[in-house]
Design an enzyme around this catalytic site. Structure first.
Site, PDB file in Angstrom:
ATOM      1  N   GLY A  10       0.826  -1.207   0.000  1.00  0.00           N
ATOM      2  CA  GLY A  10       0.000   0.000   0.000  1.00  0.00           C
ATOM      3  C   GLY A  10       0.855   1.250   0.000  1.00  0.00           C
ATOM      4  N   SER A 129      -0.805   7.324  14.457  1.00  0.00           N
ATOM      5  CA  SER A 129      -1.278   8.701  14.415  1.00  0.00           C
ATOM      6  C   SER A 129      -0.118   9.651  14.148  1.00  0.00           C
ATOM      7  CB  SER A 129      -1.959   9.079  15.731  1.00  0.00           C
ATOM      8  OG  SER A 129      -2.324  10.444  15.720  1.00  0.00           O
ATOM      9  N   LYS A 183      -6.540   3.577  19.444  1.00  0.00           N
ATOM     10  CA  LYS A 183      -6.450   4.551  18.347  1.00  0.00           C
ATOM     11  C   LYS A 183      -7.830   5.167  18.069  1.00  0.00           C
ATOM     12  CE  LYS A 183      -4.676   6.721  14.744  1.00  0.00           C
ATOM     13  NZ  LYS A 183      -5.734   7.002  13.815  1.00  0.00           N
ATOM     14  N   HIS A 186      -8.365   7.674  20.708  1.00  0.00           N
ATOM     15  CA  HIS A 186      -7.493   8.806  20.359  1.00  0.00           C
ATOM     16  C   HIS A 186      -8.186   9.696  19.334  1.00  0.00           C
ATOM     17  CE1 HIS A 186      -4.801  10.594  17.342  1.00  0.00           C
ATOM     18  NE2 HIS A 186      -3.893  10.745  18.292  1.00  0.00           N
ATOM     19  N   ASN A 187      -8.762   9.088  18.293  1.00  0.00           N
ATOM     20  CA  ASN A 187      -9.419   9.866  17.246  1.00  0.00           C
ATOM     21  C   ASN A 187     -10.667  10.566  17.771  1.00  0.00           C
ATOM     22  OD1 ASN A 187      -7.419   8.737  15.670  1.00  0.00           O
ATOM     23  ND2 ASN A 187      -8.781   8.230  13.991  1.00  0.00           N
ATOM     24  N   GLU A 190      -9.492  13.510  19.524  1.00  0.00           N
ATOM     25  CA  GLU A 190      -9.079  14.442  18.466  1.00  0.00           C
ATOM     26  C   GLU A 190     -10.293  15.226  17.944  1.00  0.00           C
ATOM     27  OE1 GLU A 190      -7.907  13.663  13.900  1.00  0.00           O
ATOM     28  OE2 GLU A 190      -6.542  12.710  15.326  1.00  0.00           O
ATOM     29  N   TYR A 191     -11.409  14.532  17.692  1.00  0.00           N
ATOM     30  CA  TYR A 191     -12.641  15.205  17.271  1.00  0.00           C
ATOM     31  C   TYR A 191     -13.040  16.252  18.311  1.00  0.00           C
ATOM     32  CZ  TYR A 191     -14.252  12.220  13.340  1.00  0.00           C
ATOM     33  OH  TYR A 191     -14.405  11.589  12.137  1.00  0.00           O
ATOM     34  N   HIS A 450     -40.839  -0.959  35.759  1.00  0.00           N
ATOM     35  CA  HIS A 450     -39.410  -1.244  35.677  1.00  0.00           C
ATOM     36  C   HIS A 450     -38.728  -1.309  37.049  1.00  0.00           C
ATOM     37  CE1 HIS A 450     -39.276  -1.163  31.334  1.00  0.00           C
ATOM     38  NE2 HIS A 450     -39.919   0.003  31.319  1.00  0.00           N
TER      39      HIS A 450
END
Length: 476
Positions: A10, A129, A183, A186-187, A190-191, A450
């Site tokens: 890749g 990252s 990860k 982590h993202n 990041e957002y 409930h």
């Protein structure tokens, strides 16, 4: 010919940069790309005068590698990874290793680890990252999957990782899909960070009428203090960028944000696990709302814009900085809550302090207080929440007044601040000894039987009331 230490499939930009990074660290790399011309171009240009070698088939790539053979995949997550694994498996033997360095869903990684183990192939799901520059000169690397595979790949992965104080930002995360899970979180953080910074910028620029040119030194100054981070640093660079006509480039960028899904995965997983990941979820929804540009234009014409405006004021700027800092702490606290809950469910033994160390360099969310997170878990490995650590509790208290002032400013201006406000609401909820959930439980018991627990009885005892009968008795 000397055999290669590792193969990589890749050759998009991330793949190429990782290969060059490996070469710089003294490893011999064999590469393969489905489009042969792309590989040829790479070998003739960036990889010229290196020891990097190319293969024109998967079979030839495998033949070029030392045993146990290590092959890294840098392809689009999902079906593409499965197809490559399927093509590779017949050519690999016992103990050989496949590494997935893409943004794969941790559940897919778990499945691949299990499936490949049955035929003796070891699999690593590795979160990476740092973007293109990180891949080239040192990313944050989060490996999970087969521990035996990690021991083989460790010298390569730690060599190419970023270093902070001589420590590689690459440590063992855990079994199964743990690397890709960390990860993913982590993202998600990041957002949240990006949305918080964007809201602070919006309040300063639109609310306080501070020009983009004037904002640049403010963010540069913030980067010298407690807000020091990669994202604050690049924001100061963005604010200083000019278009061809000399006007700020930022003002010419359409206000619709894209996303690739990892933030959404984080929010979905939080819902599945019952973790109140409010800030990150709001950051995901904010991107979704931004995409509805045409609707927003119509709504603005119907309802108008902000109600009023504030004058530029040093105290207001300082308050926004406090709000950004406090909310950022909440973002990390929620991310760690999610990792802790998943560790309980999956049986992973995540080392939370080491995760903070992995994020100190190379990655998008690297920031000053990651060292404080490491210290918090060193002091108390069983820490339930970062907000219960002395350092973070003190920092939140110091910033609280400015935080509240900022959220009130946003409300008074009629400006959207979903991340800043949801962070404050979470904080207020987390520190509340009593919440209105007693009424929720009564309502649930009323219409659905409930049941509920009582404050004057031991936890775990449940009660039901026939509310209609009780109401009729009360009316009498």
């Amino acid at each position: 010919m000397n055999k290669a230490d590792i193969g990589l499939i890749g050759l998009a930009v991330m793949g190429q940069n990782l290969v060059l990074n490996m070469n710089d660290q003294g490893f011999k790399v064999a590469v393969y790309n489905r489009t042969a011309s792309k590989m040829d171009d790479f070998l003739k240009s960036s990889a010229h005068d290196t020891t990097i070698i190319g293969a024109y088939s998967i079979e030839k790539l495998v033949a070029m590698l030392k045993k146990p053979r290590v092959i890294m995949l840098m392809v689009k997550a999902g079906q593409g990874v499965d197809q490559l694994v399927e093509q590779l498996a017949p050519h690999l033997g016992q103990g050989d290793i496949i590494i997935d360095g893409g943004n794969s869903n941790y559940q897919d990684t778990h499945r691949r680890v299990e499936d490949l183990l049955k035929i003796g192939i070891r699999f690593l799901g590795v979160g990476i990252s740092g973007g293109e520059e990180g891949a080239r000169y040192g990313p944050s690397v989060m490996p999970g999957g087969s521990y035996k595979a990690w021991l083989v790949a460790k010298p390569i992965l730690q060599a190419i990782a970023a270093k902070v104080d001589g420590v590689p930002c690459c440590q063992w995360v855990g079994e199964s899909g743990a690397g890709h899970y960390v990860k993913m979180v982590h993202n998600g953080i990041e957002y949240g960070d990006m949305q918080l910074i964007s809201e602070a910028y919006h309040l300063l620029h639109i609310g306080l009428k501070i020009s983009v040119e004037q904002l640049q030194p403010i963010f540069a100054d913030w980067n010298q203090g407690v807000l020091n981070s990669y994202l604050i640093e690049i924001t100061s660079h963005i604010l200083g960028a000019k278009d061809k006509d000399g006007a700020p480039l930022l003002d010419k960028i359409l206000d619709t944000a894209g996303q690739k899904g990892t933030g959404k995965w984080t929010a979905i997983d939080a819902l599945n696990l019952g973790v109140p990941l409010t800030l990150i979820s709001e950051a995901v929804f904010a991107r979704c709302l931004s995409a509805r540009k045409e609707e927003r234009i119509k709504a603005a014409q119907l309802f108008g814009g902000s109600n009023t405006s504030f004058f530029e004021d040093a105290a207001a700027i300082a308050a926004i900085a406090d709000a950004l800092y406090a909310s950022k702490i909440i973002s990390y606290a929620q991310g760690y809550m999610l990792m802790r809950e998943m560790a309980k469910v999956s049986g992973w033994k995540l080392r939370y302090g080491d995760i903070a160390l992995m994020w100190r360099g190379g990655c998008i969310i690297r920031s000053q207080f990651l060292g404080n997170i490491k210290q918090a878990f060193d002091k108390n490995p069983q820490l339930e929440n970062l907000l219960l650590d002395d350092f973070f509790a003190t920092e939140i208290k110091k910033a609280e007044a400015g935080w509240r002032k900022t959220v009130k400013m946003g409300i008074d201006l009629g400006m959207p601040i979903p991340a800043l406000s949801s962070a404050l609401t979470f904080y207020d909820g987390y520190r509340s000894q009593r919440l209105p959930a007693n009424l929720l439980q009564a309502q649930r018991d009323y219409f659905g039987a409930h049941t509920y627990e009582r404050v004057d009885k031991p936890r775990g005892e449940f009660f039901h009331t026939d509310w209609i009968v009780k109401q009729q008795k009360n009316l009498k």
